[in-house]
Design a protein around this motif. Structure first.
Motif, PDB file in Angstrom:
ATOM      1  N   PRO A  53       0.820  -1.208   0.000  1.00  0.00           N
ATOM      2  CA  PRO A  53       0.000   0.000   0.000  1.00  0.00           C
ATOM      3  C   PRO A  53       0.860   1.266   0.000  1.00  0.00           C
ATOM      4  CG  PRO A  53      -0.291  -1.275   2.036  1.00  0.00           C
ATOM      5  CD  PRO A  53       0.599  -2.054   1.154  1.00  0.00           C
ATOM      6  N   GLN A  54       0.406   2.216  -0.771  1.00  0.00           N
ATOM      7  CA  GLN A  54       1.109   3.488  -0.882  1.00  0.00           C
ATOM      8  C   GLN A  54       0.651   4.438   0.222  1.00  0.00           C
ATOM      9  OE1 GLN A  54       3.467   3.816  -3.395  1.00  0.00           O
ATOM     10  NE2 GLN A  54       2.997   1.643  -3.605  1.00  0.00           N
ATOM     11  N   ASP A  55       1.378   5.536   0.403  1.00  0.00           N
ATOM     12  CA  ASP A  55       0.983   6.585   1.357  1.00  0.00           C
ATOM     13  C   ASP A  55      -0.204   7.333   0.782  1.00  0.00           C
ATOM     14  OD1 ASP A  55       0.695   8.558   3.142  1.00  0.00           O
ATOM     15  OD2 ASP A  55       2.625   9.537   2.747  1.00  0.00           O
ATOM     16  N   ALA A  58      -8.663  -4.942   3.281  1.00  0.00           N
ATOM     17  CA  ALA A  58      -9.079  -4.811   1.890  1.00  0.00           C
ATOM     18  C   ALA A  58      -8.748  -3.415   1.363  1.00  0.00           C
ATOM     19  CB  ALA A  58     -10.578  -5.080   1.759  1.00  0.00           C
ATOM     20  N   ALA A  59      -8.963  -2.392   2.184  1.00  0.00           N
ATOM     21  CA  ALA A  59      -8.670  -1.022   1.763  1.00  0.00           C
ATOM     22  C   ALA A  59      -7.181  -0.812   1.545  1.00  0.00           C
ATOM     23  CB  ALA A  59      -9.206  -0.044   2.807  1.00  0.00           C
ATOM     24  N   ALA A  60      -6.348  -1.463   2.368  1.00  0.00           N
ATOM     25  CA  ALA A  60      -4.903  -1.304   2.256  1.00  0.00           C
ATOM     26  C   ALA A  60      -4.363  -1.825   0.934  1.00  0.00           C
ATOM     27  CB  ALA A  60      -4.214  -2.023   3.416  1.00  0.00           C
ATOM     28  N   ALA A  61      -5.103  -2.737   0.303  1.00  0.00           N
ATOM     29  CA  ALA A  61      -4.646  -3.312  -0.960  1.00  0.00           C
ATOM     30  C   ALA A  61      -5.113  -2.512  -2.174  1.00  0.00           C
ATOM     31  CB  ALA A  61      -5.144  -4.753  -1.069  1.00  0.00           C
ATOM     32  N   VAL A  62      -5.928  -1.489  -1.945  1.00  0.00           N
ATOM     33  CA  VAL A  62      -6.459  -0.695  -3.056  1.00  0.00           C
ATOM     34  C   VAL A  62      -5.447   0.379  -3.459  1.00  0.00           C
ATOM     35  CG1 VAL A  62      -8.285   0.948  -3.678  1.00  0.00           C
ATOM     36  CG2 VAL A  62      -8.849  -1.135  -2.414  1.00  0.00           C
ATOM     37  N   LYS A  63      -5.274   0.580  -4.769  1.00  0.00           N
ATOM     38  CA  LYS A  63      -4.287   1.541  -5.246  1.00  0.00           C
ATOM     39  C   LYS A  63      -4.797   2.986  -5.175  1.00  0.00           C
ATOM     40  CE  LYS A  63      -2.208  -1.796  -8.414  1.00  0.00           C
ATOM     41  NZ  LYS A  63      -1.909  -2.154  -9.815  1.00  0.00           N
TER      42      LYS A  63
END
Length: 1022
Positions: free
Chosen positions: A251-253, A306-311
């Motif tokens: 996950p990005q910042d 799940a949210a952490a894997a979203v770009k």
């Protein structure tokens, strides 16, 4: 010319054209020569391979004729030598030889890629089952089996190479197919678990192990190997290699422009990988995804993962701080720190303005108490912001068109245990699941319904309590799990707070039904809920409770998680409604049992037993309540419930409630319930005042007519003595009954008399055959199995292998249809004992091992003892006397002191230990053992048991050289049993020694004296 046997036998020319070889025997001859291509095959081997151990007349000429035909068919020489014939071709021209060469090279290769390639080339040579079209030729089955076994071994080696190369996802389907084809190959099972785990399918990997464990137990009667258990343990601990999913990035910042960055997690994410993958798929194709489930199920954590894997950009808004009726739009606006559209007074308008141009995932967490406002806001935002997606969590769905719902349910057992281990290790360093604590951890996780929050709270108690203590205190789960994280939201700090929050969201009608539902121990169908809970509009209210995750819908049944049920039961008590609705519940299930009872003894028994199966917890709860509050109702419930237990092979389950009910009753028997009382006494399996009272009632009254099962229960659990007159009286009443089931049971009783008391083998067979006919006419499976099992005994005594196998297989099929595991274990012991007499020790051992595992699993102590004795006898007959003695003595040590003195097992074990001592040459011990066993046999009402003891005494007499007594006692054994057992090795051996010492005439005279003794003479001798 090239030749193929890895499939149908074929010959091909260099141009690829197939050459016709001829019929099966000619193709078989080609295969025999090809298996040893380039080498001489002896004539004798060719003849035996083509014609079997009993070849045709003139086999040499026949072989020469076949060779001549083969030469004419093929354009290759088949050379004659004085020793045999040779197919003059290079081994590489035969596919089986090329296969074995590639296998050797592949296995020797150091590189996994080279191994995979070479072994793959070898397997590609197969065109189907080896020697597929010549299996009827005598040599072919054994050769085909060897090649097929090698094929599977090579497949496992190739799969292992592919696993090393990281081809886990591609292997899963192939491994599932291979496991289905070879269910007991543990290496394939382990490879499947590893492939599933490394593919991100951890739950399926753990399920695959459970399937392997069940299959190995059912098919082989063994536990998984240490290697397979190690793979399972590594999966539980998260130690199996699992590469990152393709395309997955860290996950990005995502804090830029959004103040509510996702919080870093302090614990590992355990047990929801499959859910996570599914939620990710839903988010790819749907713009609104809602995670629903009961409090503590882990919805928030799953949403965060799940949210952490979203770009895209992610915004998290926790709504639990918003008061019911509060402004959700303003809370979202504030939480996200947006300052757009200050001139608009409507927070929703300002949100639309702020989010309209952003690619973003908005996480709305804990929507249940503001569900209507959250739904309205989500609908408006999604309609106005095409690049926005919403991931919501709550105990019910938002109810918007286009919403995709993912229920977050309880964790399955294996994953719940893994979560417990992970959280427990955090508070007690070094904690790990092992054989010592696994059962207690499993009990904890099951008692907490697999709810992650409850499991985490329970694991946290290991700071101050051992696992066993936590498990023991779970009856007060709401109180025990009262310490959570100080930084969690107040309603997530304790289990009680979680459930209180859910309760507070219900309206008055929903709360009323929720508390009344707690009288259902195992959930219930809509009709039962309406009747018991006195709620005509139950269907609509149940749907609402299900929407709010207070009730689960499983098929057509509604049930509460145990933690929720415990809380709502407290509310039922506060409302003063406990007695009213427990009585209504017990009355309803008594009615169901009363309706089912006659059908359980007829062909439709499977259908009715299946109707009762999901209600067992309710039936037991109804009985438990009635034992305290309504003794008459308890007797009625117990009587009919006993028939169901008997049918499903769960007979021991009724002992404890029967004893509790008798203790509650005292000396008084409710009028009109004498038969039910007698059934309860039989089910309690104890002597004393109640037994004598029941005997008195049975002498004075005909209790059988209305309750035919009483006859069976009494005979099975009490066993009336032949000298108290009750047995004869019962049989007279049974004989007079018009009920065909009782008539079948009448012949069962007569058959047992012939077997146990009259030395009448022919009569035993006749009576059980008549019983079988009656039960067949009714389609009553357990009665048929009972009769069959005794006919099986007769067939084994006589050495009738084919009839023995036919009868026992039918009996096993019938009890298998009933799902009666305890009876299956008993029949497996029965078959094992027959195999001992028929001389197949390997089959006997397999049956006893499987029976021991089944009996242990269902807690059938008698079955465990019987299987242990069977395994001891296998060891004795194989000559492993130390193992046999150890097993027999372990059985004796497990029994309470004094309980073995006059028992059947005491006789059998005593006789066996006597034979063991005799084989060891310890004469004094052998004689003492046999004499003690014989003395015990005098008190066991079974002539066959007494016969075995008499034959044991013959063995002791043989050690003393008293061969006249040996012959006499062997004759007595025949007289007592009604026949000698041709498969009894001990009797045969001592008989041969006595014949050699006495001569045939003296032996026969002494034997005849023993076999001709009258009852009076036997009584005097004994």
């Amino acid at each position: 010319m090239r030749f193929g046997i890895l499939g149908p036998v074929e010959a091909r020319r260099e141009d690829g054209v197939t050459v016709s070889v001829g019929g099966a025997r000619l193709r078989g001859l080609l295969a025999l020569l090809a298996l040893d291509a380039g080498r001489i095959v002896p004539t004798e081997r060719l003849i035996e391979g083509l014609y079997g151990e009993r070849p045709v007349t003139g086999e040499g000429n026949a072989l020469q004729s076949q060779i001549s035909r083969l030469r004419r068919s093929l354009d290759v020489p088949v050379e004659f030598h004085p020793a045999g014939y040779r197919l003059v071709v290079d081994g590489e021209e035969v596919d089986a030889h090329r296969f074995e060469r590639l296998v050797r090279e592949g296995r020797a290769a150091e590189s996994a890629a080279v191994r995979s390639e070479l072994l793959g080339q070898a397997l590609a040579l197969w065109r189907g089952p080896a020697l597929a079209d010549v299996r009827e030729v005598p040599f072919a089955p054994a050769q085909a089996a060897r090649l097929e076994e090698l094929r599977v071994d090579v497949t496992e080696d190739r799969v292992e190479a592919d696993l090393e190369l990281g081809r886990h996802r591609e292997l899963v389907t192939e491994l599932q197919r291979l496991v289905e084809a070879h269910p007991v190959r543990e290496r394939l099972r382990g490879q499947l678990i590893r492939a599933l785990y490394a593919s991100g399918r951890q739950a399926e990997a753990l399920t695959a192990f459970e399937d392997a464990r069940r299959t190995l137990a059912d098919e082989l009667g063994v536990d998984p190997s240490p290697e397979l258990r190690e793979i399972h343990l590594a999966a539980l601990r998260g130690e199996l290699y699992a590469p990152a999913a393709p395309g997955r990035t860290e996950p990005q910042d995502r804090t830029a422009g959004v103040r509510s960055a996702l919080p870093a997690q302090l614990t590992t994410f355990v047990g929801r990988q499959d859910d996570l993958a599914e939620v990710a798929r839903l988010l790819e194709r749907a713009r609104l995804v809602t995670l629903t489930g009961p409090g503590g199920a882990g919805k928030t954590r799953l949403a965060l993962e799940a949210a952490a894997a979203v770009k895209d950009e992610v915004g998290l808004v926790e709504l639990d701080g918003v008061a019911e009726g509060g402004d959700v739009a303003q809370a979202v606006l504030t939480k996200l720190g947006l300052r757009v559209g200050q001139d608009s007074p409507d927070p929703a308008d300002r949100l639309v303005a702020a989010l309209a141009g952003r690619r973003m995932l908005l996480v709305l967490d804990n929507c249940e108490h503001v569900v209507a406002a959250a739904a309205e806001l989500a609908h408006r935002l999604l309609s106005a912001c095409p690049d926005l997606r919403v991931l919501a969590t709550g105990r019910e769905a938002l109810g918007i068109t286009g919403e995709s719902i993912w229920p977050v349910s309880a964790l399955p057992d294996a994953l719940a245990e893994r979560l417990f281990e992970d959280r427990a290790a955090a508070v007690r360093p070094g904690f790990a699941l092992d054989e010592d604590n696994l059962a207690e951890v499993r009990r904890i996780c099951q008692a907490l319904d697999g709810l992650p929050l409850a499991i985490e709270l329970a694991a946290a108690r290991l700071r101050s309590l051992p696992v066993a203590e936590v498990a023991a205190r779970l009856e007060d789960g709401l109180g025990l799990l009262s310490r959570g994280s100080r930084t969690a939201q107040p309603r997530h700090r304790t289990l009680r707070a979680v459930v209180e929050w859910s309760w507070s969201l219900l309206d008055e009608q929903e709360q009323r039904l929720a508390r009344r539902l707690t009288v259902f121990a195992g959930g219930g169908g809509i009709e039962a809920v309406e009747r018991v809970c006195d709620t005509p509009d139950a269907l609509e209210l149940l749907a609402s409770l299900a929407d709010k995750s207070l009730v689960e819908i499983v098929g057509d049944r509604y049930r509460m998680l145990q933690t929720i049920r415990a809380f709502c039961a407290e509310r039922l008590e506060e409302a003063g409604e406990v007695g009213t609705y427990q009585r209504a519940h017990a009355s309803h299930y008594l009615g169901l049992l009363h309706e089912a009872a006659p059908h359980l003894l007829r062909a439709e028994q499977l259908e009715w037993a299946a109707r009762l199966d999901p209600e067992h917890d309710n039936l037991f709860a109804a009985l438990t309540w009635a034992i305290v509050d309504d003794h008459a109702m308890a007797l009625r419930i117990f009587a009919d419930l006993s028939t169901y237990w008997w049918l499903r092979g769960r007979r021991g389950i009724g002992v404890r409630p029967a004893r509790a009910l008798l203790a509650a009753l005292g000396p008084a028997v409710p009028t009109g319930l004498e038969a039910e009382y007698a059934i309860c006494v039989a089910g309690a399996a104890e002597s004393g005042a109640h037994l004598e009272n029941a005997k008195r009632l049975m002498r004075e009254m005909d209790l059988i007519s209305g309750h035919p099962q009483l006859t069976f229960f009494w005979g099975s659990f009490v066993g009336p003595s032949i000298d108290d007159g009750l047995l004869e009286l019962m049989m007279e009443r049974v004989k007079a009954s018009p009920d065909p089931w009782i008539s079948g049971l009448n012949h069962v009783g007569k058959g047992f008399l012939c077997y146990l008391m009259e030395s009448d083998v022919a009569g035993t067979e006749r009576e059980f055959s008549l019983a079988l006919d009656y039960f067949r006419s009714l389609g009553e499976r357990l009665g048929m199995a009972m009769a069959l099992s005794e006919l099986v005994r007769v067939a084994a005594w006589r050495g009738e292998r084919e009839r023995f196998s036919e009868l026992i297989e039918e009996a096993l099929r019938l009890v298998g249809e009933l799902g009666a595991q305890e009876d299956i274990a008993d029949l497996l012991c029965h078959r094992g004992e027959g195999e001992l007499l028929l001389g197949d020790l390997d089959r006997a051992r397999a049956d006893f091992e499987r029976a021991a595992e089944l009996a242990r699993r269902v807690g059938a102590l008698e079955g465990t003892t019987r299987a242990s004795c069977g395994l001891a006898e296998v060891a004795r007959l194989r000559g492993d006397l130390d193992e046999a003695r150890r097993r027999y003595e372990e059985v004796l040590a497990r029994e309470p002191s004094g309980s073995f003195g006059e028992s059947l097992n005491a006789v059998q074990i005593g006789v066996a230990l006597g034979w063991i001592a005799a084989a060891e040459g310890v004469v004094e011990e052998a004689v003492a053992r046999q004499e003690t066993a014989f003395a015990a046999a005098l008190h066991v009402q079974s002539l066959p048991v007494l016969a075995s003891a008499a034959e044991g005494l013959a063995g002791a007499a043989s050690l003393r050289g008293e061969h006249d007594e040996v012959a006499l006692l062997l004759g007595v054994g025949k007289r007592l049993r009604g026949m000698t057992l041709p498969g009894d090795r001990d009797v045969r051996r001592v008989a041969e020694l006595a014949r050699a010492a006495l001569g045939e005439r003296r032996f026969a005279e002494a034997y005849a004296r023993g076999a001709a003794m009258s009852r009076e003479e036997l009584a005097g001798l004994l």
